[in-house]
Every structure is written in C-alpha cells, then in structure tokens.
Design a protein around this motif. Sequence first.
Motif, PDB file in Angstrom:
ATOM      1  N   THR A  54      16.201 -16.490 -11.657  1.00  0.00           N
ATOM      2  CA  THR A  54      16.475 -16.561 -10.210  1.00  0.00           C
ATOM      3  C   THR A  54      17.858 -17.088  -9.877  1.00  0.00           C
ATOM      4  OG1 THR A  54      15.572 -18.801 -10.034  1.00  0.00           O
ATOM      5  CG2 THR A  54      14.027 -16.949  -9.754  1.00  0.00           C
ATOM      6  N   GLY A  55      18.484 -17.797 -10.821  1.00  0.00           N
ATOM      7  CA  GLY A  55      19.749 -18.458 -10.510  1.00  0.00           C
ATOM      8  C   GLY A  55      19.565 -19.734  -9.713  1.00  0.00           C
ATOM      9  N   TRP A  56      18.311 -20.138  -9.461  1.00  0.00           N
ATOM     10  CA  TRP A  56      18.061 -21.375  -8.719  1.00  0.00           C
ATOM     11  C   TRP A  56      18.422 -22.583  -9.583  1.00  0.00           C
ATOM     12  CZ3 TRP A  56      12.469 -20.331  -6.465  1.00  0.00           C
ATOM     13  CH2 TRP A  56      12.547 -19.225  -5.599  1.00  0.00           C
ATOM     14  N   ILE A  57      18.839 -23.661  -8.932  1.00  0.00           N
ATOM     15  CA  ILE A  57      19.215 -24.884  -9.637  1.00  0.00           C
ATOM     16  C   ILE A  57      18.053 -25.866  -9.526  1.00  0.00           C
ATOM     17  CG2 ILE A  57      20.878 -26.767  -9.766  1.00  0.00           C
ATOM     18  CD1 ILE A  57      22.894 -24.896  -8.376  1.00  0.00           C
ATOM     19  N   ARG A  58      17.528 -26.279 -10.681  1.00  0.00           N
ATOM     20  CA  ARG A  58      16.339 -27.131 -10.708  1.00  0.00           C
ATOM     21  C   ARG A  58      16.586 -28.375 -11.559  1.00  0.00           C
ATOM     22  NH1 ARG A  58      11.704 -24.225  -9.280  1.00  0.00           N
ATOM     23  NH2 ARG A  58      11.799 -21.937  -9.361  1.00  0.00           N
ATOM     24  N   HIS A  59      15.796 -29.412 -11.310  1.00  0.00           N
ATOM     25  CA  HIS A  59      15.807 -30.597 -12.161  1.00  0.00           C
ATOM     26  C   HIS A  59      14.810 -30.397 -13.293  1.00  0.00           C
ATOM     27  CE1 HIS A  59      15.484 -34.892 -13.326  1.00  0.00           C
ATOM     28  NE2 HIS A  59      16.718 -34.946 -12.858  1.00  0.00           N
ATOM     29  N   ARG A  60      15.193 -30.824 -14.490  1.00  0.00           N
ATOM     30  CA  ARG A  60      14.354 -30.568 -15.665  1.00  0.00           C
ATOM     31  C   ARG A  60      13.005 -31.274 -15.598  1.00  0.00           C
ATOM     32  NH1 ARG A  60      17.162 -27.654 -19.169  1.00  0.00           N
ATOM     33  NH2 ARG A  60      19.455 -27.768 -19.124  1.00  0.00           N
ATOM     34  N   SER A  61      12.905 -32.317 -14.790  1.00  0.00           N
ATOM     35  CA  SER A  61      11.633 -33.031 -14.649  1.00  0.00           C
ATOM     36  C   SER A  61      10.650 -32.282 -13.752  1.00  0.00           C
ATOM     37  CB  SER A  61      11.881 -34.415 -14.038  1.00  0.00           C
ATOM     38  OG  SER A  61      12.322 -34.285 -12.683  1.00  0.00           O
ATOM     39  N   LYS A  63      10.855 -32.558 -10.634  1.00  0.00           N
ATOM     40  CA  LYS A  63      10.779 -33.431  -9.460  1.00  0.00           C
ATOM     41  C   LYS A  63      12.033 -33.252  -8.602  1.00  0.00           C
ATOM     42  CE  LYS A  63       6.997 -35.481 -10.996  1.00  0.00           C
ATOM     43  NZ  LYS A  63       5.680 -35.395 -10.314  1.00  0.00           N
ATOM     44  N   PHE A  64      12.195 -34.161  -7.658  1.00  0.00           N
ATOM     45  CA  PHE A  64      13.352 -34.219  -6.770  1.00  0.00           C
ATOM     46  C   PHE A  64      13.438 -32.960  -5.906  1.00  0.00           C
ATOM     47  CE2 PHE A  64      14.313 -36.860 -10.496  1.00  0.00           C
ATOM     48  CZ  PHE A  64      14.353 -38.089  -9.861  1.00  0.00           C
ATOM     49  N   PHE A  65      14.396 -32.088  -6.134  1.00  0.00           N
ATOM     50  CA  PHE A  65      14.559 -30.927  -5.262  1.00  0.00           C
ATOM     51  C   PHE A  65      15.192 -29.807  -6.063  1.00  0.00           C
ATOM     52  CE2 PHE A  65      18.461 -33.347  -5.026  1.00  0.00           C
ATOM     53  CZ  PHE A  65      19.471 -32.400  -4.982  1.00  0.00           C
ATOM     54  N   SER A  66      15.259 -28.629  -5.470  1.00  0.00           N
ATOM     55  CA  SER A  66      15.940 -27.495  -6.096  1.00  0.00           C
ATOM     56  C   SER A  66      16.789 -26.805  -5.044  1.00  0.00           C
ATOM     57  CB  SER A  66      14.935 -26.517  -6.713  1.00  0.00           C
ATOM     58  OG  SER A  66      13.998 -26.078  -5.753  1.00  0.00           O
ATOM     59  N   ILE A  67      17.792 -26.080  -5.511  1.00  0.00           N
ATOM     60  CA  ILE A  67      18.614 -25.228  -4.651  1.00  0.00           C
ATOM     61  C   ILE A  67      18.176 -23.789  -4.897  1.00  0.00           C
ATOM     62  CG2 ILE A  67      20.930 -24.531  -3.984  1.00  0.00           C
ATOM     63  CD1 ILE A  67      20.476 -27.468  -3.483  1.00  0.00           C
ATOM     64  N   GLU A  68      17.663 -23.137  -3.867  1.00  0.00           N
ATOM     65  CA  GLU A  68      17.069 -21.822  -4.022  1.00  0.00           C
ATOM     66  C   GLU A  68      17.743 -20.819  -3.090  1.00  0.00           C
ATOM     67  OE1 GLU A  68      12.869 -22.286  -3.375  1.00  0.00           O
ATOM     68  OE2 GLU A  68      12.655 -23.772  -5.001  1.00  0.00           O
ATOM     69  N   GLY A  69      17.463 -19.548  -3.315  1.00  0.00           N
ATOM     70  CA  GLY A  69      17.955 -18.501  -2.438  1.00  0.00           C
ATOM     71  C   GLY A  69      16.903 -18.118  -1.404  1.00  0.00           C
ATOM     72  N   LEU A  70      17.345 -17.809  -0.178  1.00  0.00           N
ATOM     73  CA  LEU A  70      16.421 -17.471   0.898  1.00  0.00           C
ATOM     74  C   LEU A  70      17.001 -16.339   1.737  1.00  0.00           C
ATOM     75  CD1 LEU A  70      13.712 -18.702   2.223  1.00  0.00           C
ATOM     76  CD2 LEU A  70      15.268 -19.585   3.958  1.00  0.00           C
ATOM     77  N   ARG A  71      16.159 -15.359   2.045  1.00  0.00           N
ATOM     78  CA  ARG A  71      16.515 -14.332   3.025  1.00  0.00           C
ATOM     79  C   ARG A  71      15.673 -14.577   4.265  1.00  0.00           C
ATOM     80  NH1 ARG A  71      16.038 -10.033   0.204  1.00  0.00           N
ATOM     81  NH2 ARG A  71      18.289  -9.761  -0.175  1.00  0.00           N
ATOM     82  N   PHE A  72      16.338 -14.599   5.426  1.00  0.00           N
ATOM     83  CA  PHE A  72      15.660 -14.946   6.677  1.00  0.00           C
ATOM     84  C   PHE A  72      15.874 -13.850   7.703  1.00  0.00           C
ATOM     85  CE2 PHE A  72      15.416 -17.292  10.783  1.00  0.00           C
ATOM     86  CZ  PHE A  72      14.113 -17.764  10.661  1.00  0.00           C
ATOM     87  N   THR A  73      14.788 -13.419   8.348  1.00  0.00           N
ATOM     88  CA  THR A  73      14.873 -12.467   9.445  1.00  0.00           C
ATOM     89  C   THR A  73      14.221 -13.079  10.677  1.00  0.00           C
ATOM     90  OG1 THR A  73      12.780 -11.376   8.883  1.00  0.00           O
ATOM     91  CG2 THR A  73      14.779 -10.505   7.859  1.00  0.00           C
ATOM     92  N   VAL A  74      14.765 -12.746  11.845  1.00  0.00           N
ATOM     93  CA  VAL A  74      14.247 -13.250  13.114  1.00  0.00           C
ATOM     94  C   VAL A  74      14.282 -12.118  14.126  1.00  0.00           C
ATOM     95  CG1 VAL A  74      16.532 -14.179  13.695  1.00  0.00           C
ATOM     96  CG2 VAL A  74      14.507 -15.018  14.898  1.00  0.00           C
ATOM     97  N   SER A  75      13.197 -11.969  14.871  1.00  0.00           N
ATOM     98  CA  SER A  75      13.070 -10.819  15.767  1.00  0.00           C
ATOM     99  C   SER A  75      13.917 -10.945  17.020  1.00  0.00           C
ATOM    100  CB  SER A  75      11.599 -10.654  16.177  1.00  0.00           C
ATOM    101  OG  SER A  75      11.137 -11.809  16.885  1.00  0.00           O
ATOM    102  N   ASP A  76      14.194 -12.153  17.453  1.00  0.00           N
ATOM    103  CA  ASP A  76      14.843 -12.349  18.748  1.00  0.00           C
ATOM    104  C   ASP A  76      16.057 -13.240  18.552  1.00  0.00           C
ATOM    105  OD1 ASP A  76      15.460 -12.470  21.399  1.00  0.00           O
ATOM    106  OD2 ASP A  76      13.858 -13.866  21.947  1.00  0.00           O
ATOM    107  N   GLY A  77      17.213 -12.623  18.308  1.00  0.00           N
ATOM    108  CA  GLY A  77      18.411 -13.409  18.106  1.00  0.00           C
ATOM    109  C   GLY A  77      19.614 -12.523  17.899  1.00  0.00           C
ATOM    110  N   PRO A  78      20.816 -13.037  18.170  1.00  0.00           N
ATOM    111  CA  PRO A  78      22.017 -12.220  18.021  1.00  0.00           C
ATOM    112  C   PRO A  78      22.321 -11.853  16.582  1.00  0.00           C
ATOM    113  CG  PRO A  78      22.578 -14.503  18.530  1.00  0.00           C
ATOM    114  CD  PRO A  78      21.103 -14.388  18.690  1.00  0.00           C
ATOM    115  N   VAL A  79      21.861 -12.659  15.625  1.00  0.00           N
ATOM    116  CA  VAL A  79      21.999 -12.335  14.199  1.00  0.00           C
ATOM    117  C   VAL A  79      20.589 -12.179  13.642  1.00  0.00           C
ATOM    118  CG1 VAL A  79      22.928 -13.080  11.975  1.00  0.00           C
ATOM    119  CG2 VAL A  79      24.132 -13.675  14.079  1.00  0.00           C
ATOM    120  N   PRO A  80      20.109 -10.938  13.446  1.00  0.00           N
ATOM    121  CA  PRO A  80      18.702 -10.723  13.097  1.00  0.00           C
ATOM    122  C   PRO A  80      18.343 -11.039  11.648  1.00  0.00           C
ATOM    123  CG  PRO A  80      19.835  -8.631  13.237  1.00  0.00           C
ATOM    124  CD  PRO A  80      20.823  -9.665  13.689  1.00  0.00           C
TER     125      PRO A  80
END
Length: 468
Positions: A54-61, A63-80
């Motif tokens: 995935t190319g995501w950045i994770r902690h080997r334990s 735990k803590f947090f990860s940096i992931e990729g996200l695609r977002f769509t929204v029906s009502d907005g100037p940037v859909p």
Amino acid sequence: MTTSSSVAESVLAPVDPELAEFDRYVETAREHIYTRVQPMPLESLDSWYTDPDTGWIRHRSGKFFSIEGLRFTVSDGPVPEWCQPIINQPEIGILGVLVKEFDGVVHCLLQLKAEPGNRGGLQLSPTVQATRSNYTGAHGGGAVPLLEYFRDAPAHRVLADVRQSEQGASFLRKRNRNMIVATADDVPDRDGFRWLTVPQVLRLLRRDDLVNMDTRTVLSLLPFAAAALRRRNGGRAEAWTRTLLRSCDRAASSVHPDRELQAWVTDVRTRTDVSATPVSMASLHGWQRADGTIRHETRRFFDVIGVGVESAGREVARWTQPMLTAGEDGVLGWLVRRIDGVLHALVRMRVEPGLVDVAEIAPTVQCIPGNYAHLPPAAHPPFLDEVLNARPERVLFDTMLSDEGGRFYGISNRHLIVETDAVHNHPDYRWVSVGQLVDLLRHSHYLNVQARSLLVCLYGLLLDPADG
C-alpha cells in the motif's frame, strides 16, 4: 464541591496582570523540559516501515498511528473528489483537565509540555494528554502522571466528559475523550505542572502559541453558570460584556430555535453523500514521495515529513516519527453579531474526509488561504476578506494558536473574532447564539475542533479589559 456556579464565580477572580510568577516558572522549566528535533527522511525512521503493498507508513508495534492514502468524494461541493494522505489513529485518547478550589477559587492543573511540533517549545497542555498507546505503555516509557484521576473518576466529580473529534481534514475518524474532573485531594507537586486560575488561563490564550489545541478543546467545555455570572458581573460590566454574558446563557433567545438548528445539522448530514475509500499511496493523484518526504506536486496543502526527537521531561527520551507540516499558517475566523441583545456567531456545516458523521459545525472561516489559489472562485472561502480586512476596532480577538504538536510540525492558525453589523443571509451559514453552541458541546461531534478552539477564545473576552 466544585460546580458550574463556582466555576462562574472564579471567572471574576483577580488575575495577576503580568503573570510574573508564571513567566519565571516557564523560563526555568525551559532548561529541563524540552525537545530537540532533527528532520530526517521517512525511510530512516526507527521502528517505522513502509508497507510494500500500500505504501502506507506504519509502526512496527502495530500501535500509535499510520499514514495512509484516502480517496474522498462528496456530492455537494465545489471540489467533488480528491485524494490525500491521512493519519489513521483509531484508538481514543484522554484529554483531561483536573480542577480544584483554592480559597474558593477554581484552579486548573495544566502541564508545561514540549511536543516535537510545538512552536516556541513549551506549551500549556491538559493535565493528561495521552493516547491509549501512551497510557498502556506501548512506547516503553514511564507511566502517564495523574491518569488515575480520569480513568477512575467517580461520577460526582466529573464536570464534563464528551468524546470529540480531532482535525477532520488530517485524521481519519479520530476522537478523544475530553474530560474536566474536580478533586479535593492534596495533589502532589510535579515538575512541569502548574495550578492556574480560570481567568489566568483565559488571559494566556492571548499569547501566541502558548495554550495548546488539546487544552483549548477541553476548556471549551467549562461548565460555568452564565446566569450566575451575569448576576454578579452584569451591573458593572460594559455593554458588550453584558451582551456576551447574556449570550452564554442557554435560555437566551436565538435567531434559529434549537429544533430548527438540529434539523439543519441533520439535513446537511443526510443529503450529503460522501465516500472515504482507503487507497495505496501510489494511487494518490498529484502526491509524490521523493527526497524522504510526501508532498503535493503543487507544494500546497501539507507535507508528510520524518523527524528524530530527543526530549527531557517526557515519558520517553528518544524516538522518531512521521509528522504533518504546512508552508503557510491557517486562518480560523468567527464573525459575531449582536441580534436582539444576544451575541450570535456565523457558522457553517463543514464536510471533512475524516469526520465520523459527515459534517460538523465550523467557524465562519477555516482555511489555509494559499490552498485555494488554483481553485475556481466558487471554491474560495466566503467571508475571508471581511475577517482579514476588518477595522481594528471590530477585531475582538487576534492571536496565533498552534495545532497539537504531537502530529503537526509548526502548524499554527490565526484565531480571529470579528464583530460585524452585516446580516449575511448565506444559504450555507446560520447565525447561532453562543448559548446554543455551549449547549451542543454536551454532545459528541457537533462542533469541530476549530470551532471549539474559537469558543474558548470567546470566553476570554469575559475578562475585564483591564485584566488583559
């Protein structure tokens, strides 16, 4: 026992106009509570790895947090649709402020904490500011001081206890438990911890980058009895302050009745179709990983960087981690207006990819201005020019205040509260009384963290001008 009325009474407590003793304490603390940060490539972070699929950045334990990729769509907005890296930290942390009465005056126990992303080094954090990974010892460091007051708090000592969102543009469905707990115990003195009165804390909000984001979100829950405060202070206060005192009362009149306000929130959340889809980093159009960082090809928005940290005065002395940073400061602005003698704030429902329930109530303006330069005019933030170009006498509050320094490196937002006489009947905005905003804070996921930050700044305007 500490109550909402005693908190209200404590707002009237005299405040050291110079906070001289506190300032001396901070200068001394800087010598032994600090972090030293060295930027480093993401590939060089100890205990972190890049997932090969995935190319995501994770902690080997795990735990803590990860940096992931996200695609977002929204029906009502100037940037859909857009895609971005996002922080995924599914565990719920505790942000807690311990309060105690000394000679009848409520004090808050705050901690001088050095986070790697803090501007200016030390900032005032809550008594407890800890993720689950922290307080369960996943970092291998020492125990979190005073955690027992919040994990084992008897119900009659809890003044506020609400799960609230974090920055929905940066965190994926992140929530923290925001708590205010009263105690009568003789709490042992600890290095870096300081008892401050409510007006002292509110006055310190006027200093750039000192009271951190987590403290601000917790203190927005302060349960003072506005009616009691108005009875004590209303006669001698200037007209504007009387208006604010009246407005903090949940019984004050409002442009939109509570039922209508709730219907607006529900309608926006229901009719707005959103989709947040996890994707690989390679699928993030416009984002590049090069030279040890992840950044957008336009150099806008934010970068993901790596840092190595050496610290003193924390549970762990050394670690490395990824962080988010931005090249431009943000703007958080509220337009406020007196309507029939009650102060109202102009707010909107803001959709963000990481929110739990589609959208939350946000300030009039919430943006990094440079991020909109390449977008069509319809996507530019309404009212930004009015907030930034207000006449000086209309600016009630103007201070730079940082995002939380554990995940954000050097990110700060200009907090502005500006009074206006304009009506502003914009279809996507509503005039909401301060009392209504206070009432909504009893529930989760109504006010976003930026609105909560501005609300506690508004509380600071209750202080006599001579005290500020």
